[in-house]
Design a protein around this motif. Sequence first.
Motif, mmCIF file in Angstrom:
data_model
loop_
_atom_site.group_PDB
_atom_site.id
_atom_site.type_symbol
_atom_site.label_atom_id
_atom_site.label_comp_id
_atom_site.label_asym_id
_atom_site.label_seq_id
_atom_site.Cartn_x
_atom_site.Cartn_y
_atom_site.Cartn_z
ATOM 1 N N ASP A 426 0.813 -1.232 0.000
ATOM 2 C CA ASP A 426 0.000 0.000 0.000
ATOM 3 C C ASP A 426 0.843 1.277 0.000
ATOM 4 O OD1 ASP A 426 -2.474 -1.154 -0.215
ATOM 5 O OD2 ASP A 426 -2.829 -1.243 1.942
ATOM 6 N N LEU A 427 2.167 1.184 -0.202
ATOM 7 C CA LEU A 427 2.978 2.385 -0.345
ATOM 8 C C LEU A 427 2.653 3.036 -1.693
ATOM 9 C CD1 LEU A 427 5.364 4.231 0.545
ATOM 10 C CD2 LEU A 427 6.860 2.667 -0.723
ATOM 11 N N CYS A 428 2.313 4.312 -1.688
ATOM 12 C CA CYS A 428 1.909 5.016 -2.906
ATOM 13 C C CYS A 428 3.060 5.872 -3.429
ATOM 14 C CB CYS A 428 0.681 5.884 -2.648
ATOM 15 S SG CYS A 428 -0.803 4.928 -2.251
ATOM 16 N N LEU A 429 3.444 5.652 -4.680
ATOM 17 C CA LEU A 429 4.507 6.394 -5.353
ATOM 18 C C LEU A 429 3.890 7.258 -6.442
ATOM 19 C CD1 LEU A 429 7.009 3.421 -5.791
ATOM 20 C CD2 LEU A 429 6.820 4.996 -3.858
ATOM 21 N N LYS A 430 4.456 8.476 -6.645
ATOM 22 C CA LYS A 430 3.872 9.406 -7.618
ATOM 23 C C LYS A 430 4.944 9.932 -8.568
ATOM 24 C CE LYS A 430 0.045 11.015 -4.685
ATOM 25 N NZ LYS A 430 -0.634 12.203 -4.108
ATOM 26 N N LYS A 431 4.516 10.254 -9.801
ATOM 27 C CA LYS A 431 5.387 10.865 -10.804
ATOM 28 C C LYS A 431 4.599 11.936 -11.545
ATOM 29 C CE LYS A 431 8.958 11.497 -13.477
ATOM 30 N NZ LYS A 431 10.181 12.144 -12.940
ATOM 31 N N ASP A 432 5.066 13.182 -11.430
ATOM 32 C CA ASP A 432 4.420 14.311 -12.109
ATOM 33 C C ASP A 432 5.034 14.450 -13.500
ATOM 34 O OD1 ASP A 432 3.376 16.707 -12.995
ATOM 35 O OD2 ASP A 432 3.639 17.744 -11.073
ATOM 36 N N THR A 433 4.181 14.344 -14.539
ATOM 37 C CA THR A 433 4.680 14.456 -15.914
ATOM 38 C C THR A 433 4.234 15.757 -16.584
ATOM 39 O OG1 THR A 433 2.739 13.286 -16.798
ATOM 40 C CG2 THR A 433 4.659 11.954 -16.177
ATOM 41 N N GLY A 434 3.674 16.672 -15.808
ATOM 42 C CA GLY A 434 3.220 17.940 -16.370
ATOM 43 C C GLY A 434 1.714 18.020 -16.415
ATOM 44 N N ASP A 435 1.122 17.358 -17.392
ATOM 45 C CA ASP A 435 -0.344 17.353 -17.508
ATOM 46 C C ASP A 435 -0.981 16.405 -16.495
ATOM 47 O OD1 ASP A 435 -0.294 19.176 -19.556
ATOM 48 O OD2 ASP A 435 -0.197 17.641 -21.127
ATOM 49 N N TYR A 436 -0.268 15.336 -16.173
ATOM 50 C CA TYR A 436 -0.834 14.322 -15.282
ATOM 51 C C TYR A 436 0.175 13.947 -14.195
ATOM 52 C CZ TYR A 436 -4.256 13.580 -19.027
ATOM 53 O OH TYR A 436 -5.223 13.759 -19.968
ATOM 54 N N THR A 437 -0.368 13.491 -13.093
ATOM 55 C CA THR A 437 0.430 12.839 -12.057
ATOM 56 C C THR A 437 0.026 11.370 -12.033
ATOM 57 O OG1 THR A 437 0.714 14.801 -10.674
ATOM 58 C CG2 THR A 437 0.881 12.662 -9.587
ATOM 59 N N TYR A 438 1.006 10.509 -12.154
ATOM 60 C CA TYR A 438 0.744 9.066 -12.138
ATOM 61 C C TYR A 438 1.062 8.541 -10.742
ATOM 62 C CZ TYR A 438 0.246 9.319 -17.166
ATOM 63 O OH TYR A 438 -0.194 9.639 -18.425
ATOM 64 N N GLU A 439 0.127 7.803 -10.197
ATOM 65 C CA GLU A 439 0.262 7.262 -8.843
ATOM 66 C C GLU A 439 0.116 5.747 -8.885
ATOM 67 O OE1 GLU A 439 -1.615 8.701 -4.758
ATOM 68 O OE2 GLU A 439 -3.041 7.437 -5.844
ATOM 69 N N VAL A 440 1.065 5.079 -8.237
ATOM 70 C CA VAL A 440 1.004 3.619 -8.114
ATOM 71 C C VAL A 440 1.061 3.277 -6.634
ATOM 72 C CG1 VAL A 440 2.056 1.413 -8.666
ATOM 73 C CG2 VAL A 440 2.126 3.262 -10.339
ATOM 74 N N CYS A 441 -0.010 2.720 -6.117
ATOM 75 C CA CYS A 441 -0.033 2.209 -4.741
ATOM 76 C C CYS A 441 0.267 0.717 -4.832
ATOM 77 C CB CYS A 441 -1.390 2.464 -4.082
ATOM 78 S SG CYS A 441 -1.735 4.227 -3.817
ATOM 79 N N LEU A 442 1.463 0.345 -4.398
ATOM 80 C CA LEU A 442 1.943 -1.027 -4.593
ATOM 81 C C LEU A 442 0.985 -2.047 -4.009
ATOM 82 C CD1 LEU A 442 5.736 -0.497 -3.813
ATOM 83 C CD2 LEU A 442 4.588 -0.477 -6.033
ATOM 84 N N PHE A 443 0.724 -3.080 -4.802
ATOM 85 C CA PHE A 443 -0.178 -4.184 -4.449
ATOM 86 C C PHE A 443 -1.637 -3.734 -4.376
ATOM 87 C CE2 PHE A 443 3.937 -5.240 -2.541
ATOM 88 C CZ PHE A 443 4.174 -6.466 -3.132
ATOM 89 N N ASP A 444 -1.920 -2.514 -4.856
ATOM 90 C CA ASP A 444 -3.303 -2.038 -4.795
ATOM 91 C C ASP A 444 -3.766 -1.524 -6.154
ATOM 92 O OD1 ASP A 444 -5.784 -1.238 -3.992
ATOM 93 O OD2 ASP A 444 -5.113 0.478 -2.799
ATOM 94 N N GLU A 445 -3.538 -0.243 -6.464
ATOM 95 C CA GLU A 445 -4.111 0.343 -7.678
ATOM 96 C C GLU A 445 -3.189 1.421 -8.242
ATOM 97 O OE1 GLU A 445 -8.438 2.165 -9.155
ATOM 98 O OE2 GLU A 445 -7.901 2.188 -7.035
ATOM 99 N N ALA A 446 -3.205 1.556 -9.572
ATOM 100 C CA ALA A 446 -2.494 2.628 -10.272
ATOM 101 C C ALA A 446 -3.522 3.617 -10.819
ATOM 102 C CB ALA A 446 -1.650 2.055 -11.409
ATOM 103 N N LYS A 447 -3.175 4.927 -10.766
ATOM 104 C CA LYS A 447 -4.124 5.965 -11.196
ATOM 105 C C LYS A 447 -3.420 7.014 -12.051
ATOM 106 C CE LYS A 447 -7.145 5.700 -7.119
ATOM 107 N NZ LYS A 447 -7.677 6.436 -5.954
ATOM 108 N N GLN A 448 -4.222 7.656 -12.902
ATOM 109 C CA GLN A 448 -3.788 8.813 -13.685
ATOM 110 C C GLN A 448 -4.611 10.002 -13.205
ATOM 111 O OE1 GLN A 448 -5.232 9.411 -17.765
ATOM 112 N NE2 GLN A 448 -3.101 9.411 -18.445
#
Length: 541
Positions: A426-448
């Motif tokens: 459940d650790l959530c990692l994020k990456k800001d690419t400008g228009d979107y931030t991508y979030e991956v919560c390990l073992f759970d869900e990825a979001k745009q």
Amino acid sequence: MYPWLLLALALPSSAALDKTHGVSPSLVSKYVPSTTGARQTWTCLDGSKQIAWSAVNDDYCDCADGSDEPGTSACPNNKFYCRNEGHIGAVIQSSRVNDGLCEKECCDGSDEPSGACPNTCQEVGAEHRKRVDAQRKLRKTGSKIRSTYIAYAHKEQKRLEALVADLAKEIEVREKEVEKLRDIAERAESISAAELERKQQSPLYQSLLAHHTALKSLQKEHKKHLEREKALGDILNSLRAGYNPNYQDMAVLEAVRGWETLADLPHINDVRKDDDGEAGTAAEKPKTEEEDEEEGFWNAAKIEKELDKLLKTDHVTLLLEHDQLVGPASAHPLLFDISAYLPDALIPSYHSFRDSVFSVLSVFGIGHGGSRDASAESNSARKALSEAEHSLKLTRDEAEDANQDILNLFDPDGYGVEGEWKKLDDLCLKKDTGDYTYEVCLFDEAKQIPNNGGSSFSLGKFSSWNKAAQPGEPEYYTKQHYTHGAKCWNGPHRSVELVLTCGIENALLTVAELEKCEYQITGTTPALCRPLEDEQPKDEL
């Protein structure tokens, strides 16, 4: 033409290649000639042929396995070994030997004639060692962090095992409590049932049952009479409508007149006359039965509507409600009112004494405690049992979840053989690419997530590790797949392939949309930094 090509053409006549040129160090011992008199021979590595020692590396393929030409391109599909002294040895296809190109794998230039390619192994080796040292330092730091993840998993295991042990004791206590309350409830229900049976023998209840039976019988007979009346009415209506008054049949005429009076119908001859106003001279209607009914009596409509409801009355409930209504006028005996006659200074002492006495008496069903209704006692006991059973179920569910968590801790398919991934659940990692931030919560869900407002999109739920490797292998944990995300318009469901490498931080590095709505995200994590001793170092010359 290049000058070195002229040199290469002159090599066979001027200088023969070293017989071990292009030979892997593991095979060098096999390239030794056999001497028979003055003649030296050599046997192909597959044992198929014996050739002259001078035919080895003479740029002509003699052996079927190509082993006689390790340093030339004479034999197809052969392998050439670059020694790369000062760096790491490498193997290339023999077709790339003497092709006029300096292969980067052979930094010593040994794949081409001497002098044709510069020997850069010292520089390349130094740069390689620098990179390796940096990588080793990163691995060393990352593996220390990884070891804390493993320690966390073992600590979590001990915590869960202690929790399971405590829950087992709690379950045992709750089971005993449930059995105790079940026994109390059953005894209370037995007492309640016996008390109810006694009350049902009362004259009031028996009279209610008799009245109920009488009403049910009267309703049945009433319905029979209504059916007969309707049938008789149909017959008389048919007779009234079809008889001929000219026959002067007095019996029929009297029957018709009687039915018209009983049914409050106009005379049939008046009905047959033309509407010339004469029909309006009919006699005034006699009083209906409803007008003569006594106050409170039910008419036919009310009987039809309400009688069934009355007959469905629960007489047991009615009996219990009656007992509550006509119970003693005062719920407290005179003893409870003694405080009204005592001096104020003695009232606290009296109340303490009174409560102690009645607490003891209530245990034996005497006094205030024994005045409670048996059905109320039964309901209270049943409610307490239900609550205890619910608490027991919750405790059992918690114990089952804890046991499952223990099994998952070191599952190769889940958190790894050493449990190193549990810390990242459940650790959530994020990456800001400008228009979107991508979030991956390990073992759970990825979001745009849009950075300029709007709804976020699910890129998928965690579904598996790297399917190209086996659980427990290091490569298995280098990829995570997140699938069945929100559906793209006119496209597939969104999905993510998370590619991970060793790093001292848990971080996302890059995001790329390889195909429509199919994303690849790269990142680093200490969980992949295995100890340095787990890696077999490559030999350097």
